[in-house]
Write a protein that holds these residues in place. Sequence first.
Motif, PDB file in Angstrom:
ATOM      1  N   TYR A   1      36.476 -19.627  97.202  1.00 51.60           N
ATOM      2  CA  TYR A   1      37.610 -20.210  96.497  1.00 51.60           C
ATOM      3  C   TYR A   1      37.297 -20.230  95.009  1.00 51.60           C
ATOM      4  O   TYR A   1      36.133 -20.316  94.601  1.00 51.60           O
ATOM      5  CB  TYR A   1      37.893 -21.642  96.975  1.00 51.60           C
TER       6      TYR A   1
ATOM      7  N   GLN B   1      38.615 -22.042  91.200  1.00 52.08           N
ATOM      8  CA  GLN B   1      39.381 -23.110  90.573  1.00 52.08           C
ATOM      9  C   GLN B   1      39.310 -22.948  89.070  1.00 52.08           C
ATOM     10  O   GLN B   1      38.228 -23.019  88.482  1.00 52.08           O
ATOM     11  CB  GLN B   1      38.834 -24.475  90.994  1.00 52.08           C
TER      12      GLN B   1
ATOM     13  N   PHE C   1      35.484 -22.324  88.321  1.00 44.58           N
ATOM     14  CA  PHE C   1      34.577 -22.940  89.284  1.00 44.58           C
ATOM     15  C   PHE C   1      34.738 -22.216  90.609  1.00 44.58           C
ATOM     16  O   PHE C   1      35.855 -22.098  91.128  1.00 44.58           O
ATOM     17  CB  PHE C   1      34.959 -24.428  89.408  1.00 44.58           C
TER      18      PHE C   1
ATOM     19  N   LEU D   1      33.769 -21.849  94.578  1.00 43.07           N
ATOM     20  CA  LEU D   1      33.315 -22.648  95.707  1.00 43.07           C
ATOM     21  C   LEU D   1      33.263 -21.793  96.963  1.00 43.07           C
ATOM     22  O   LEU D   1      34.191 -21.037  97.267  1.00 43.07           O
ATOM     23  CB  LEU D   1      34.258 -23.822  95.945  1.00 43.07           C
TER      24      LEU D   1
ATOM     25  N   ARG E   1      29.669 -23.074  88.397  1.00 42.99           N
ATOM     26  CA  ARG E   1      30.564 -23.097  87.241  1.00 42.99           C
ATOM     27  C   ARG E   1      30.249 -21.880  86.373  1.00 42.99           C
ATOM     28  O   ARG E   1      29.117 -21.684  85.948  1.00 42.99           O
ATOM     29  CB  ARG E   1      30.378 -24.385  86.447  1.00 42.99           C
TER      30      ARG E   1
END
Lengths: 112, 110
Positions: A36, A38, A88, A90, A108
């Motif tokens: 994922y 972000q 970010f 994940l 990050r």
Amino acid sequence: AQTIHQWPVAEIKAVGSPLSLGCTIKGKSSPNLYWYWQATGGTLQQLFYSITVGQVESVVQLNLSASRPKDDQFILSTEKLLLSHSGFYLCAWSLRANSDYTFGSGTRLLVI
Amino acid sequence: GQQVQQSPASLVLQEGENAELQCNFSSTATRLQWFYQHPGGRLVSLFYNPSGTKHTGRLTSTTVTNERRSSLHISSSQTTDSGTYFCAIVSNTNTGKLTFGDGTVLTVKP
């Protein structure tokens, strides 16, 4: 107990440089794995999923690629970073596609 | 496609106050999960709650599937509750794709 480990914790990279992010899941056999992304201040968006070794499906085209070389390992990479890759990242796992999810602590990335 | 809407977008509380976070989704979801994201980024699962009510500590989640809504109640808020709360549903049972809402940013002041 199952553990999920992501590396590195953070990266600062130059535009055009390569990238490799890793994710390892221990204590669970044949999990579904996910990447994922972000954006800063944004929501999470699925990039890739994998239900078995060697098989990875892309969900969103972001000039990134993913691979699953081992049952417990998921790699996210690109040969040329873009500024828009900042954010970010994940990794997550689940037992099945519709069961609950556990996320790693994330990486990050800042592209400059 | 599948949409998840959360409200409010942000919330500021004094320590000790209660909070009610809402999640509405565009079609009947078979799986719903609430997550808490620490200010540093770590995402932690709070509830896996496709239907009914679940409690853990000061948190309560209630999902009414046929009304396409879920809520997260935080009682007696603490400063450590500050962060972002996400609701997510499985929008594709083949890919396992989680569709997230935009989140609620909670700030609890001492």
